[in-house]
Design a protein around this motif. Sequence first.
Motif, PDB file in Angstrom:
ATOM      1  N   VAL A   2     -39.196  -9.104 -13.719  1.00 45.62           N
ATOM      2  CA  VAL A   2     -37.751  -9.293 -13.613  1.00 45.62           C
ATOM      3  C   VAL A   2     -37.272  -8.654 -12.326  1.00 45.62           C
ATOM      4  CG1 VAL A   2     -35.509  -8.897 -14.709  1.00 45.62           C
ATOM      5  CG2 VAL A   2     -37.528  -9.263 -16.125  1.00 45.62           C
ATOM      6  N   VAL A   3     -36.423  -9.380 -11.589  1.00 50.83           N
ATOM      7  CA  VAL A   3     -35.879  -8.890 -10.322  1.00 50.83           C
ATOM      8  C   VAL A   3     -34.369  -8.774 -10.451  1.00 50.83           C
ATOM      9  CG1 VAL A   3     -35.687  -9.260  -7.839  1.00 50.83           C
ATOM     10  CG2 VAL A   3     -37.719 -10.064  -9.076  1.00 50.83           C
ATOM     11  N   LEU A   4     -33.844  -7.599 -10.125  1.00 52.52           N
ATOM     12  CA  LEU A   4     -32.405  -7.375 -10.119  1.00 52.52           C
ATOM     13  C   LEU A   4     -31.962  -7.174  -8.678  1.00 52.52           C
ATOM     14  CD1 LEU A   4     -33.359  -6.322 -13.042  1.00 52.52           C
ATOM     15  CD2 LEU A   4     -31.183  -5.110 -13.059  1.00 52.52           C
ATOM     16  N   GLY A   5     -31.084  -8.048  -8.213  1.00 54.97           N
ATOM     17  CA  GLY A   5     -30.486  -7.886  -6.898  1.00 54.97           C
ATOM     18  C   GLY A   5     -29.118  -7.246  -7.051  1.00 54.97           C
ATOM     19  N   LEU A   6     -29.024  -5.984  -6.667  1.00 56.96           N
ATOM     20  CA  LEU A   6     -27.783  -5.232  -6.830  1.00 56.96           C
ATOM     21  C   LEU A   6     -26.962  -5.280  -5.545  1.00 56.96           C
ATOM     22  CD1 LEU A   6     -29.088  -1.987  -8.613  1.00 56.96           C
ATOM     23  CD2 LEU A   6     -28.681  -4.259  -9.584  1.00 56.96           C
TER      24      LEU A   6
ATOM     25  N   GLN B  32     -25.756  -9.298 -19.895  1.00 57.85           N
ATOM     26  CA  GLN B  32     -26.715  -8.360 -20.480  1.00 57.85           C
ATOM     27  C   GLN B  32     -27.646  -9.069 -21.465  1.00 57.85           C
ATOM     28  OE1 GLN B  32     -23.896  -5.417 -21.950  1.00 57.85           O
ATOM     29  NE2 GLN B  32     -24.502  -3.972 -20.350  1.00 57.85           N
ATOM     30  N   THR B  33     -27.101  -9.987 -22.250  1.00 51.25           N
ATOM     31  CA  THR B  33     -27.931 -10.734 -23.201  1.00 51.25           C
ATOM     32  C   THR B  33     -28.964 -11.588 -22.473  1.00 51.25           C
ATOM     33  OG1 THR B  33     -26.151 -10.792 -24.835  1.00 51.25           O
ATOM     34  CG2 THR B  33     -27.898 -12.431 -25.066  1.00 51.25           C
ATOM     35  N   LYS B  34     -28.537 -12.282 -21.403  1.00 55.14           N
ATOM     36  CA  LYS B  34     -29.472 -13.102 -20.628  1.00 55.14           C
ATOM     37  C   LYS B  34     -30.541 -12.237 -19.974  1.00 55.14           C
ATOM     38  CE  LYS B  34     -26.598 -17.117 -19.426  1.00 55.14           C
ATOM     39  NZ  LYS B  34     -27.608 -18.163 -19.727  1.00 55.14           N
ATOM     40  N   LEU B  35     -30.153 -11.071 -19.502  1.00 53.49           N
ATOM     41  CA  LEU B  35     -31.125 -10.182 -18.864  1.00 53.49           C
ATOM     42  C   LEU B  35     -32.192  -9.743 -19.855  1.00 53.49           C
ATOM     43  CD1 LEU B  35     -32.106  -8.379 -16.520  1.00 53.49           C
ATOM     44  CD2 LEU B  35     -30.507  -6.639 -17.330  1.00 53.49           C
ATOM     45  N   LEU B  36     -31.773  -9.264 -21.014  1.00 57.66           N
ATOM     46  CA  LEU B  36     -32.748  -8.757 -21.975  1.00 57.66           C
ATOM     47  C   LEU B  36     -33.639  -9.858 -22.532  1.00 57.66           C
ATOM     48  CD1 LEU B  36     -31.430  -6.055 -21.637  1.00 57.66           C
ATOM     49  CD2 LEU B  36     -31.411  -5.784 -24.105  1.00 57.66           C
ATOM     50  N   ALA B  37     -33.163 -11.103 -22.505  1.00 57.08           N
ATOM     51  CA  ALA B  37     -34.013 -12.213 -22.937  1.00 57.08           C
ATOM     52  C   ALA B  37     -35.207 -12.390 -22.004  1.00 57.08           C
ATOM     53  CB  ALA B  37     -33.199 -13.499 -22.994  1.00 57.08           C
TER      54      ALA B  37
ATOM     55  N   ASP C 192     -37.026   0.413 -26.831  1.00 59.84           N
ATOM     56  CA  ASP C 192     -35.841   1.096 -27.351  1.00 59.84           C
ATOM     57  C   ASP C 192     -34.982   0.073 -28.098  1.00 59.84           C
ATOM     58  OD1 ASP C 192     -33.356   2.376 -27.726  1.00 59.84           O
ATOM     59  OD2 ASP C 192     -33.619   3.577 -25.916  1.00 59.84           O
ATOM     60  N   PRO C 193     -34.696   0.297 -29.402  1.00 58.10           N
ATOM     61  CA  PRO C 193     -33.933  -0.688 -30.168  1.00 58.10           C
ATOM     62  C   PRO C 193     -32.450  -0.720 -29.827  1.00 58.10           C
ATOM     63  CG  PRO C 193     -34.366   1.232 -31.525  1.00 58.10           C
ATOM     64  CD  PRO C 193     -35.105   1.450 -30.223  1.00 58.10           C
ATOM     65  N   ALA C 194     -31.942   0.273 -29.120  1.00 62.14           N
ATOM     66  CA  ALA C 194     -30.520   0.316 -28.753  1.00 62.14           C
ATOM     67  C   ALA C 194     -30.419   0.673 -27.276  1.00 62.14           C
ATOM     68  CB  ALA C 194     -29.779   1.339 -29.608  1.00 62.14           C
ATOM     69  N   PRO C 195     -30.724  -0.301 -26.388  1.00 57.81           N
ATOM     70  CA  PRO C 195     -30.850   0.040 -24.963  1.00 57.81           C
ATOM     71  C   PRO C 195     -29.548   0.183 -24.201  1.00 57.81           C
ATOM     72  CG  PRO C 195     -31.286  -2.293 -25.294  1.00 57.81           C
ATOM     73  CD  PRO C 195     -31.092  -1.699 -26.666  1.00 57.81           C
ATOM     74  N   PHE C 196     -28.436  -0.311 -24.744  1.00 53.46           N
ATOM     75  CA  PHE C 196     -27.191  -0.304 -23.988  1.00 53.46           C
ATOM     76  C   PHE C 196     -26.440   1.013 -24.139  1.00 53.46           C
ATOM     77  CE2 PHE C 196     -27.730  -4.940 -24.843  1.00 53.46           C
ATOM     78  CZ  PHE C 196     -27.978  -5.304 -23.529  1.00 53.46           C
TER      79      PHE C 196
ATOM     80  N   VAL D 150     -23.154   1.363 -10.585  1.00 50.94           N
ATOM     81  CA  VAL D 150     -22.588   0.803 -11.805  1.00 50.94           C
ATOM     82  C   VAL D 150     -23.481  -0.297 -12.376  1.00 50.94           C
ATOM     83  CG1 VAL D 150     -20.647  -0.520 -12.744  1.00 50.94           C
ATOM     84  CG2 VAL D 150     -20.216   1.456 -11.281  1.00 50.94           C
ATOM     85  N   THR D 151     -23.969  -1.193 -11.514  1.00 47.99           N
ATOM     86  CA  THR D 151     -24.820  -2.268 -12.009  1.00 47.99           C
ATOM     87  C   THR D 151     -26.180  -1.747 -12.471  1.00 47.99           C
ATOM     88  OG1 THR D 151     -25.343  -2.760  -9.684  1.00 47.99           O
ATOM     89  CG2 THR D 151     -23.721  -4.171 -10.787  1.00 47.99           C
ATOM     90  N   ALA D 152     -26.706  -0.716 -11.813  1.00 47.94           N
ATOM     91  CA  ALA D 152     -27.948  -0.102 -12.303  1.00 47.94           C
ATOM     92  C   ALA D 152     -27.733   0.514 -13.680  1.00 47.94           C
ATOM     93  CB  ALA D 152     -28.444   0.954 -11.317  1.00 47.94           C
ATOM     94  N   PHE D 153     -26.585   1.165 -13.874  1.00 45.26           N
ATOM     95  CA  PHE D 153     -26.274   1.789 -15.161  1.00 45.26           C
ATOM     96  C   PHE D 153     -26.141   0.742 -16.267  1.00 45.26           C
ATOM     97  CE2 PHE D 153     -23.091   3.332 -18.234  1.00 45.26           C
ATOM     98  CZ  PHE D 153     -23.691   4.504 -18.659  1.00 45.26           C
ATOM     99  N   LEU D 154     -25.478  -0.363 -15.959  1.00 43.51           N
ATOM    100  CA  LEU D 154     -25.183  -1.374 -16.984  1.00 43.51           C
ATOM    101  C   LEU D 154     -26.320  -2.364 -17.197  1.00 43.51           C
ATOM    102  CD1 LEU D 154     -21.492  -2.219 -16.020  1.00 43.51           C
ATOM    103  CD2 LEU D 154     -22.256  -0.824 -17.958  1.00 43.51           C
ATOM    104  N   PHE D 155     -27.213  -2.516 -16.206  1.00 44.41           N
ATOM    105  CA  PHE D 155     -28.243  -3.540 -16.307  1.00 44.41           C
ATOM    106  C   PHE D 155     -29.662  -2.995 -16.158  1.00 44.41           C
ATOM    107  CE2 PHE D 155     -24.402  -5.857 -15.267  1.00 44.41           C
ATOM    108  CZ  PHE D 155     -24.471  -6.941 -16.128  1.00 44.41           C
ATOM    109  N   ALA D 156     -29.925  -2.239 -15.090  1.00 42.29           N
ATOM    110  CA  ALA D 156     -31.296  -1.777 -14.854  1.00 42.29           C
ATOM    111  C   ALA D 156     -31.758  -0.811 -15.945  1.00 42.29           C
ATOM    112  CB  ALA D 156     -31.402  -1.122 -13.483  1.00 42.29           C
ATOM    113  N   LEU D 157     -30.942   0.176 -16.276  1.00 40.26           N
ATOM    114  CA  LEU D 157     -31.352   1.146 -17.293  1.00 40.26           C
ATOM    115  C   LEU D 157     -31.558   0.495 -18.652  1.00 40.26           C
ATOM    116  CD1 LEU D 157     -29.264   4.363 -16.436  1.00 40.26           C
ATOM    117  CD2 LEU D 157     -31.418   3.550 -15.478  1.00 40.26           C
ATOM    118  N   PRO D 158     -30.640  -0.366 -19.134  1.00 39.34           N
ATOM    119  CA  PRO D 158     -30.909  -1.043 -20.405  1.00 39.34           C
ATOM    120  C   PRO D 158     -32.164  -1.918 -20.375  1.00 39.34           C
ATOM    121  CG  PRO D 158     -28.578  -1.162 -19.900  1.00 39.34           C
ATOM    122  CD  PRO D 158     -29.253  -0.604 -18.676  1.00 39.34           C
TER     123      PRO D 158
END
Length: 397
Positions: free
Chosen positions: A289-293, A11-16, A318-322, A302-310
């Motif tokens: 950014v490309v997400l391959g789910l 998640q940290t790498k994604l948001l970077a 949004d200061p608190a995306p997770f 689950v991966t959309a919830f944990l990664f795409a939405l944040p």
Amino acid sequence: MKAPLSLEEAQTKLLALSPAFSTECVPTETSLGRVVSETVIALRTQPSADLSAMDGYALSAGQGPWSLVGESRAGAPFTGALRNDQCVRISTGAIVPDGAISVLLQEDAVRVDDSVSARQAPAPGRHIRPCGFDFRSGDVLFTRGARMTAGRIALALTAGHSQIPVTHKPRVTVIDSGDELTLDPATCLPHQVPASNSAMIAAMLAPLGCDVTRIGPVPDNQSALGAAFAQSADADVVIISGGASVGDHDLVQPSLLAAGAQVAFWKVAIKPGKPLLVASRQGGRGRQVVLGLPGNPVSSFVTAFLFALPLIKAIQGDPAPFPKTEVAFTGEDLPATGSRREFLRGVREGNTVRLAGSQDSSALSALAQANCLINRAAFAPALQSGEPVMVFNLQNG
């Protein structure tokens, strides 16, 4: 081969990689779901004068009876000032005239012609909403990162804002990938599966106010995938489900590399959802950014919830995306976990949570029932019924 990343590392790498957000002003009435890009302050005071909270009589000082000298209605105030032992008829929301110190409830009043007495006299200030009790001009209404809700729309309008500064809507392209997928569920053949992941993901994104484009189903060949990625060049985020694993026909990664993308990471130590792929490339609006789910629908959810939405929330500022966890208590025994963090589909009733049927990553009936994800750490011991567990609440089921 590198070990899969932990959830937090991924998640940290994604948001970077998150593209910088831009801003615009939109009519307040149409701002539902948008994220505020700067602090918004009140431009007026509410209420702008002392108002009556009830129907009845605005009383001046005195013991009564009070002489009735007029009326104050919402939108049509009494224009004079009351002297001692005078009153006016008043309605809820009407301005309390100068000289009035309280409002006598209609049911506590005894009126004979133009004389009003009180069965029980109200204390000074009773049933009066004082000027500015809700907010005053210059007060902070909400800060950057707040998401506009129905209540915030009403607040902003009442505070004098016909327009609100917000971040731009992210452009998101969602792609279904797989030879087995068919667009029309009514004509699905035995060797086919109706394409549902892109519709599911688009529905998950809908409350965030994105501009979503769906493409597919796209067959498992690099030419078709390359065309889909070319068609997605102006998106801020591309989400593709299926083809991100290591099978002979999993061609998302080579297709992305051919399209000029750089892979940031691949594989996360979670279950379901291990073969998550994250890449970035230069798009028509800057970094994309490309997400391959994974293609299995539960893994995709689950991966959309944990990664795409944040990611979308972060792009919006949004200061608190997770998603936030809450404590619940399991209503049944749960087995020990393995080497990956597990997200079990659950049904929560009050503070008790039970499994929502099969935990297979293709089981849509259990996913449809689920209103939470049970968040279990890797190598967690078995739990007995009644023990605490952490859950993510879902707007689902």
